[in-house]
Design a protein around this motif. Structure first.
Motif, PDB file in Angstrom:
ATOM      1  N   GLY A 104      54.036  51.669  47.938  1.00 56.78           N
ATOM      2  CA  GLY A 104      52.724  51.311  47.437  1.00 56.78           C
ATOM      3  C   GLY A 104      51.755  52.461  47.406  1.00 56.78           C
ATOM      4  N   TYR A 105      50.584  52.154  46.966  1.00 51.40           N
ATOM      5  CA  TYR A 105      49.523  53.122  46.826  1.00 51.40           C
ATOM      6  C   TYR A 105      48.469  52.796  47.874  1.00 51.40           C
ATOM      7  CZ  TYR A 105      51.794  53.601  42.294  1.00 51.40           C
ATOM      8  OH  TYR A 105      52.716  53.777  41.297  1.00 51.40           O
TER       9      TYR A 105
ATOM     10  N   VAL B  37      43.171  42.898  45.623  1.00 54.01           N
ATOM     11  CA  VAL B  37      41.938  42.143  45.768  1.00 54.01           C
ATOM     12  C   VAL B  37      40.876  43.060  46.357  1.00 54.01           C
ATOM     13  CG1 VAL B  37      42.581  41.259  48.051  1.00 54.01           C
ATOM     14  CG2 VAL B  37      40.862  40.048  46.689  1.00 54.01           C
ATOM     15  N   GLN B  38      39.649  42.863  45.885  1.00 54.70           N
ATOM     16  CA  GLN B  38      38.521  43.647  46.391  1.00 54.70           C
ATOM     17  C   GLN B  38      37.380  42.694  46.700  1.00 54.70           C
ATOM     18  OE1 GLN B  38      36.632  46.445  43.646  1.00 54.70           O
ATOM     19  NE2 GLN B  38      36.479  47.945  45.279  1.00 54.70           N
ATOM     20  N   SER B  39      37.083  42.548  47.974  1.00 55.17           N
ATOM     21  CA  SER B  39      35.945  41.733  48.380  1.00 55.17           C
ATOM     22  C   SER B  39      34.680  42.561  48.261  1.00 55.17           C
ATOM     23  CB  SER B  39      36.140  41.246  49.813  1.00 55.17           C
ATOM     24  OG  SER B  39      37.294  40.432  49.894  1.00 55.17           O
ATOM     25  N   PRO B  40      33.530  41.915  48.137  1.00 60.12           N
ATOM     26  CA  PRO B  40      32.277  42.666  47.946  1.00 60.12           C
ATOM     27  C   PRO B  40      32.075  43.735  49.015  1.00 60.12           C
ATOM     28  CG  PRO B  40      31.908  40.337  47.598  1.00 60.12           C
ATOM     29  CD  PRO B  40      33.328  40.465  48.081  1.00 60.12           C
ATOM     30  N   LEU B  44      40.119  48.241  48.228  1.00 57.78           N
ATOM     31  CA  LEU B  44      41.203  47.504  47.571  1.00 57.78           C
ATOM     32  C   LEU B  44      42.292  47.142  48.573  1.00 57.78           C
ATOM     33  CD1 LEU B  44      41.488  49.660  44.374  1.00 57.78           C
ATOM     34  CD2 LEU B  44      41.026  47.214  44.383  1.00 57.78           C
ATOM     35  N   GLN B  45      42.713  45.900  48.520  1.00 55.71           N
ATOM     36  CA  GLN B  45      43.783  45.443  49.390  1.00 55.71           C
ATOM     37  C   GLN B  45      44.940  44.947  48.531  1.00 55.71           C
ATOM     38  OE1 GLN B  45      42.873  42.032  51.875  1.00 55.71           O
ATOM     39  NE2 GLN B  45      44.515  42.531  53.297  1.00 55.71           N
ATOM     40  N   GLY B  59      53.112  37.010  48.405  1.00 48.75           N
ATOM     41  CA  GLY B  59      52.227  38.022  48.951  1.00 48.75           C
ATOM     42  C   GLY B  59      51.498  37.520  50.178  1.00 48.75           C
ATOM     43  N   ILE B  60      50.465  38.246  50.514  1.00 43.97           N
ATOM     44  CA  ILE B  60      49.663  37.862  51.677  1.00 43.97           C
ATOM     45  C   ILE B  60      48.663  36.787  51.290  1.00 43.97           C
ATOM     46  CG2 ILE B  60      49.939  40.132  52.741  1.00 43.97           C
ATOM     47  CD1 ILE B  60      47.061  40.758  51.828  1.00 43.97           C
TER      48      ILE B  60
END
Lengths: 116, 113
Positions: A104-105, B37-40, B44-45, B59-60
């Protein structure tokens, strides 16, 4: 290091000034990427370094933008003569190379650039 | 060159309802596909990724995505949305020969109580 480190975390600059943004990738990661995220916009690809290959600069929006990667590690993104439309969050990511992208990145926390 | 389209800029669902976020990609070979996903105010997750094998990936946080080659799609799903899922979701595709990662424009998810 344990993660991708970017500095500074916030930068306010005057229009027309030059700025340098730094990215320290994960040790051993051969690939490094820069992205720009403007308000309400997605993640815009800027530039990609892979090992010793010539970088893919196809995403750089103008010749005011440049980036280098020294010694295959640290990278600096330079924006010359900044404009207000350059205001954005600049994200850096690294990966263990295109043959290792199973891992992954990993993204840094970004540098928020504000041009006033 | 690869590209990603997320047709929905903004989606609102009620808490407990099911969710599907659409992603279409363009790439000539087998792609490597990701959802982030990016929460405010957060970074990035990675939610999940597809490289090969089983086309349904888990996924998670209870998310899953299905790779459909015939439709060039990689839609993200969740059976029951929680208020904490409100965030921006990005689909991304990596070229399998270079690793270059390209993102879609993102979908903002709002969850109604």
């Amino acid at each position: 290091g344990a993660g991708v480190s970017q500095s500074p975390s916030n930068k306010v600059t005057e229009k027309g000034k030059d700025v340098e943004l730094r990215c320290d990738p994960i040790s051993g990661h051969t690939a490094l990427y820069w992205y720009r995220q403007s308000l309400g916009q997605g993640l815009e690809f800027l530039i990609y370094f892979q090992g010793n290959s010539a970088p893919d600069k196809s995403g750089l929006p103008s010749d005011r933008f440049s980036a280098e990667r020294t010694g295959g590690s640290v990278s600096t993104l330079t924006i010359q003569r900044t404009q207000q439309e350059d205001s954005a969050v600049y994200l850096c990511a690294s990966s263990s190379g295109y043959r290792g992208i199973n891992y992954g990145y990993t993204f840094g926390s970004g540098t928020r650039l504000t041009v006033v | 060159a690869q590209s990603v389209t997320q047709p929905d800029i903004h989606i609102t669902v009620s808490e407990g309802a099911s969710l599907e976020l659409r992603c279409n990609y363009s790439y000539g070979a087998t792609p490597y596909l990701f959802w982030y996903v990016q929460s405010p105010g957060q970074g990035l997750q990675l939610l999940l990724k597809y490289f090969s094998g089983d086309t349904l990936v888990q996924g998670i946080k209870g998310f899953e995505a299905e790779f459909k080659r015939s439709q060039s799609s990689f839609n993200l799903r969740k059976p029951s949305v929680h208020w904490s899922d409100a965030a921006e979701y990005f689909c991304a595709v990596a070229a399998s020969n270079t690793g270059k990662l390209i993102f879609g424009q993102g979908t903002t998810l709002q969850v109604k109580p």
